[in-house]
Design an enzyme around this catalytic site. Structure first.
Site, PDB file in Angstrom:
ATOM      1  CG  ASP A 107      -1.951  -1.283   0.938  1.00 18.72           C
ATOM      2  OD1 ASP A 107      -1.992  -1.668   0.172  1.00 18.72           O
ATOM      3  OD2 ASP A 107      -2.915  -1.200   2.217  1.00 18.72           O
ATOM      4  CD  GLU A 132     -22.351 -15.404 -18.341  1.00 17.38           C
ATOM      5  OE1 GLU A 132     -23.094 -14.490 -17.966  1.00 17.38           O
ATOM      6  OE2 GLU A 132     -21.966 -15.534 -19.484  1.00 17.38           O
ATOM      7  CE  LYS A 164     -30.963 -12.043 -13.723  1.00 18.68           C
ATOM      8  NZ  LYS A 164     -31.484 -11.325 -12.727  1.00 18.68           N
ATOM      9  CG  ASP A 187     -30.497  -8.819  -7.006  1.00 19.66           C
ATOM     10  OD1 ASP A 187     -30.894  -8.539  -7.971  1.00 19.66           O
ATOM     11  OD2 ASP A 187     -31.084  -9.439  -5.798  1.00 19.66           O
ATOM     12  CE1 TYR A 199     -24.834  -9.026 -18.696  1.00 17.06           C
ATOM     13  CE2 TYR A 199     -24.253  -8.662 -16.320  1.00 17.06           C
ATOM     14  CZ  TYR A 199     -24.968  -8.420 -17.642  1.00 17.06           C
ATOM     15  OH  TYR A 199     -26.046  -7.436 -17.437  1.00 17.06           O
ATOM     16  CE  LYS A 247     -35.035 -13.826 -10.542  1.00 17.05           C
ATOM     17  NZ  LYS A 247     -35.807 -12.825 -11.095  1.00 17.05           N
ATOM     18  CB  CYS A 286     -37.293  -8.888  33.728  1.00 16.31           C
ATOM     19  SG  CYS A 286     -37.450 -10.608  33.221  1.00 16.31           S
ATOM     20  CB  CYS A 294     -38.507 -12.156  37.024  1.00 22.68           C
ATOM     21  SG  CYS A 294     -37.310 -10.970  36.933  1.00 22.68           S
ATOM     22  CB  CYS A 350     -33.695  -9.718  33.547  1.00 27.00           C
ATOM     23  SG  CYS A 350     -34.152 -10.438  34.945  1.00 27.00           S
ATOM     24  CB  CYS A 378     -34.945 -13.896  36.253  1.00 32.27           C
ATOM     25  SG  CYS A 378     -36.273 -13.681  34.919  1.00 32.27           S
TER      26      CYS A 378
HETATM   27  S1  IVH Z   1     -27.325 -11.327 -19.678  1.00 29.83           S
HETATM   28  C1  IVH Z   1     -29.695 -10.950 -22.919  1.00 29.83           C
HETATM   29  N1  IVH Z   1     -25.872 -12.380 -17.700  1.00 29.83           N
HETATM   30  O1  IVH Z   1     -29.934  -9.634 -15.047  1.00 29.83           O
HETATM   31  C2  IVH Z   1     -28.933 -11.249 -21.932  1.00 29.83           C
HETATM   32  N2  IVH Z   1     -27.674 -10.729 -17.449  1.00 29.83           N
HETATM   33  O2  IVH Z   1     -32.933  -9.685 -16.827  1.00 29.83           O
HETATM   34  C3  IVH Z   1     -29.471 -10.151 -20.756  1.00 29.83           C
HETATM   35  N3  IVH Z   1     -27.648 -10.036 -14.741  1.00 29.83           N
HETATM   36  O3  IVH Z   1     -30.467  -6.573 -15.294  1.00 29.83           O
HETATM   37  C4  IVH Z   1     -28.428 -10.128 -19.773  1.00 29.83           C
HETATM   38  N4  IVH Z   1     -26.067 -11.354 -14.294  1.00 29.83           N
HETATM   39  O4  IVH Z   1     -27.926  -6.850 -15.490  1.00 29.83           O
HETATM   40  C5  IVH Z   1     -26.866 -11.417 -18.050  1.00 29.83           C
HETATM   41  N5  IVH Z   1     -24.354 -13.091 -16.165  1.00 29.83           N
HETATM   42  C6  IVH Z   1     -25.497 -12.212 -16.533  1.00 29.83           C
HETATM   43  C7  IVH Z   1     -26.139 -11.385 -15.669  1.00 29.83           C
HETATM   44  C8  IVH Z   1     -27.123 -10.704 -16.175  1.00 29.83           C
HETATM   45  C9  IVH Z   1     -27.089 -10.476 -14.032  1.00 29.83           C
HETATM   46  C10 IVH Z   1     -29.055  -9.129 -14.764  1.00 29.83           C
HETATM   47  C11 IVH Z   1     -28.816  -7.962 -15.966  1.00 29.83           C
HETATM   48  C12 IVH Z   1     -30.171  -7.442 -16.098  1.00 29.83           C
HETATM   49  C13 IVH Z   1     -30.713  -8.793 -15.715  1.00 29.83           C
HETATM   50  C14 IVH Z   1     -31.566  -9.461 -17.068  1.00 29.83           C
END
Ligand code: IVH
Length: 677
Positions: A32, A116, A118, A120, A232, A320, A414, A417, A432, A437
């Site tokens: 660093d 991949e 997904k 959030d 991605y 999902k 409490c 008690c 407490c 108690c």
């Molecule tokens: S592909 C047609 N790859 O998911 C392809 N999306 O509904 C469209 N997301 O908000 C996206 N990880 O940001 C793809 N590995 C991934 C992803 C990904 C997250 C999110 C994307 C979008 C939503 C798509």
């Protein structure tokens, strides 16, 4: 001047490379301090020659002037969304649909899939011209997004120039890279805690925190937020031929973009499903929130052929994961009294389904947290349920608060008690402090008889409550003075049950001394600490006389634990308790044989235990390893030497396999101990 120009370029290149090593590869090669030296030199030079500051200079990651609003950006290629699948059947249906649309002569067996995580977060499109980041845009409605360039520049692992690595391919004239901006869970927790302490807005989850942070008009604030990128996709690229998703990811990686390492490429659809299942199980151990997995058909020509329906491509689908969060109404705030007398608040909720489980109650942590978050009865609240963790109330949605609601006030007495409550020392918790108690006694009994402590079989919490209510148990030592007649007089006790229980109580007198120490429920003294204490003070008399300094000489025991032990033994009521255990004949010293086993056979080795073993409980396997001088860790890492597996071993086993760590079963473990001696 050109010397200066040259030094500036050199510094920027070096710094960008070190940022890439640090934030993208997680593998820095300078300290660093050395990094600071470089960035300070660059800052000084730029201060002297402000005309030479460029937008891709690493000094510009701190943010720019606040904006009035975001400009709109039309995406040259729309950012589509994804169709959803919720189970394997949905996935197979998707594959069957794809199969019907494939060109003649091709079947689903010929397909290559890329799977991949997904993550959030928030989708982003990053445009680079001649290797320089020129634009960052949110997805918006997919056609039109917002220009958040100043903000994305502050995200540490977003390359400002590409290639970000010295051995990368030359930058294309123009490329649009797509990915997700997100916040790691650990960063999110830290950040939210800071917000809470500053009295500022807390976010319900990492996704909201990432979205809120990326859409700040003042990019200097964004710069303070711990955001990160995973890329991605390539939206488009000029002058480079990429034939598949797999190639696209490889190309992004060589340019120095962060690409999630947990990506699978396979031709086998069953492997796709298995991979996703493993993921779902591992979900709680990931450093980021993933709400699913995205399965893509890799070949770009096929993607073209399959096309898009509505807003979602046919060539990809999101599997999902079950939801982990929901909003519901908080009906009432109630409190619990624990074994140490600590009073904790919890929420009674309008029942809500979170990922298939009906949640009726959730923890509110402690009264400080509750006050800072200002959560009230009648509020609509965000409730989170992650894996095995107790559901928790994350926050209240203030906009939905009823007008007549009142802030919550912690109990002054409490709830069990009725004695006044107190705060002890610097602890944020409320207690407490009435040793008599009944709530505390019941929790103490529950803990004393539990599997990790004296392990008295058949002694459930109901029995503890019954006995305490009858006045037959006034402290935990009374367990050893129960009579057959007393038990027979209780509701639901026949002769057999009473005899079994008495036999189990009798047998527990022979439990090893360190288990007894654990069972006392001294604050901070769990199984591991109890073992250290037992080894250092093999007789309870020695422990009773130990000073804080004596205890602190034991490796693994710090001032906090030492103080707690000394405090516990100094109380006359507890001294009387030990006396009572002695009269009862409970083992109050180390039985030599326990520690006589060969100590050193597993010296320096670290084990992880997973799954159900055929004959040993997890505690027994752990004790065996420790008695042989080995260590037992909770999670598998590169430092693990052996993973001991039983039935239903899950993600730990797959992780061990992927890291190439030696795997043993119970028999193998015993053999290893023998062969090593
Ligand atoms: S592909 C047609 N790859 O998911 C392809 N999306 O509904 C469209 N997301 O908000 C996206 N990880 O940001 C793809 N590995 C991934 C992803 C990904 C997250 C999110 C994307 C979008 C939503 C798509």
């Amino acid at each position: 001047m050109s010397d200066i120009q040259q030094r500036l370029t050199e510094l920027r290149d070096q710094i960008n490379y070190h940022l890439y090593r640090y934030h993208t590869l997680d593998d820095p090669i300078i300290s660093d301090a050395e990094y600071d030296q470089l960035i300070n030199e660059l800052r000084d030079l730029e201060a002297q020659y402000p005309d030479l500051v460029t937008p891709d200079s690493p000094t510009q990651r701190v943010g720019a002037q606040p904006l009035e609003g975001f400009e709109k950006v039309i995406h040259p290629i729309p950012m589509t969304s994804l169709g959803n699948a919720f189970d394997d059947a949905d996935m197979r249906n998707w594959l069957a649909r794809v199969g019907r649309l494939l060109p003649a002569g091709m079947t689903v067996k010929d397909l290559e899939f890329v799977v991949e995580p997904k993550i959030d977060g928030l989708a982003i499109a990053l445009t680079y011209e001649n290797g320089r980041l020129v634009q960052g845009a949110t997805r918006g409605n997919g056609v039109e997004g917002e220009n958040v360039t100043a903000n994305v520049r502050t995200v540490k692992n977003v390359p400002l120039r590409i290639p970000a690595t010295p051995d990368g391919p030359p930058a294309p004239a123009k490329i649009e890279v797509r990915g997700e901006i997100y916040m790691r869970i650990a960063d999110f927790n830290r950040f939210n805690q800071q917000q809470l302490e500053k009295g500022e807005k807390v976010f319900a989850n990492p996704r909201n925190a990432a979205a809120g942070s990326l859409r700040m008009l003042d990019s200097k604030i964004t710069a303070q937020r711990p955001l990160a990128l995973y890329s991605y996709a390539v939206g488009y690229v000029e002058g480079v031929k990429i034939g598949s998703q797999k190639e696209a990811l490889d190309y992004l990686r060589t340019l120095g973009f962060p690409v999630n390492p947990d990506i699978l490429t396979t031709h086998d659809f069953e492997e796709v499903l298995n991979f996703i299942h493993t993921w779902m199980e591992r979900r709680d151990t990931l450093p980021y929130d993933a709400d699913g997995a995205v399965v893509k058909i890799s070949d770009f020509a096929l993607q073209q052929e399959l096309g898009v329906v509505g807003n979602a491509p046919r060539w990809a689908i999101a599997y999902k994961f079950p939801a982990r969060e929901a909003t519901t109404k908080l009906l009432e705030i109630r409190t619990n009294v624990g074994r140490t007398g600590q009073i904790t608040p919890y929420a009674v909720l309008e029942p809500v389904n979170i990922g298939g489980v009906i949640v009726r109650q959730a923890t509110l942590h402690n009264f400080d947290d509750l006050a800072k978050k200002d959560i009230r009865a009648g509020d609509t609240v965000v409730v989170k349920r992650a894996g095995d963790v107790i559901p928790q109330v994350v926050k209240a949605i203030e906009d939905l608060r009823p007008p007549d609601s009142q802030p919550y006030r912690p109990p002054t007495h409490c709830p069990v008690c009725g004695e006044p409550t107190a705060r002890l020392g610097e602890d944020v918790a409320l207690f407490c402090i009435n040793a008599a108690c009944p709530a505390q006694l019941i929790r103490q009994i529950e803990y004393f008889v539990s599997r990790g402590a004296m392990d008295i079989e058949g002694f459930g919490i109901k029995i503890g409550e019954q006995l305490a209510a009858q006045g037959l148990l006034k402290d935990i030592a009374d367990i050893y003075f129960l009579t057959r007649d007393q038990l027979l007089a209780l509701e639901g006790f026949a002769a057999k049950k009473a005899d079994n229980l008495l036999a189990a109580i009798e047998a527990s007198k022979q439990q090893p001394y360190e288990r007894f120490l654990t069972a006392l429920g001294i604050r901070y003294v769990g199984g591991v600490v109890a073992r250290l204490v037992a080894e250092a003070f093999p007789l309870i008399e020695a422990l009773q006389q130990a000073s804080q300094a004596d205890l602190e000489t034991v490796e693994g025991i710090g001032p906090r634990i030492a103080e707690s032990i000394v405090e516990w033994f100094s109380r006359p009521a507890n001294q009387a308790l030990i006396e009572k255990f002695r009269r009862a004949g409970v083992t109050l010293q180390v039985q030599r044989s326990t520690f006589n086993v060969q100590h050193s056979t597993f010296n320096g080795l670290t084990f992880v235990i997973t799954g159900t073993l055929p004959t040993w409980s997890r505690e027994e396997a752990k004790a065996f390893i420790e008695q042989h001088g080995g260590k037992v860790a909770d999670s598998v890492s590169k430092k693990t030497d052996y993973v001991v597996v039983g039935e239903k071993a899950g993600s730990k086993l797959s992780k061990a396999q992927s890291l190439g760590i030696a795997i043993l079963d119970e028999a193998g473990l015993k053999q290893l101990a023998e062969s090593a001696t």
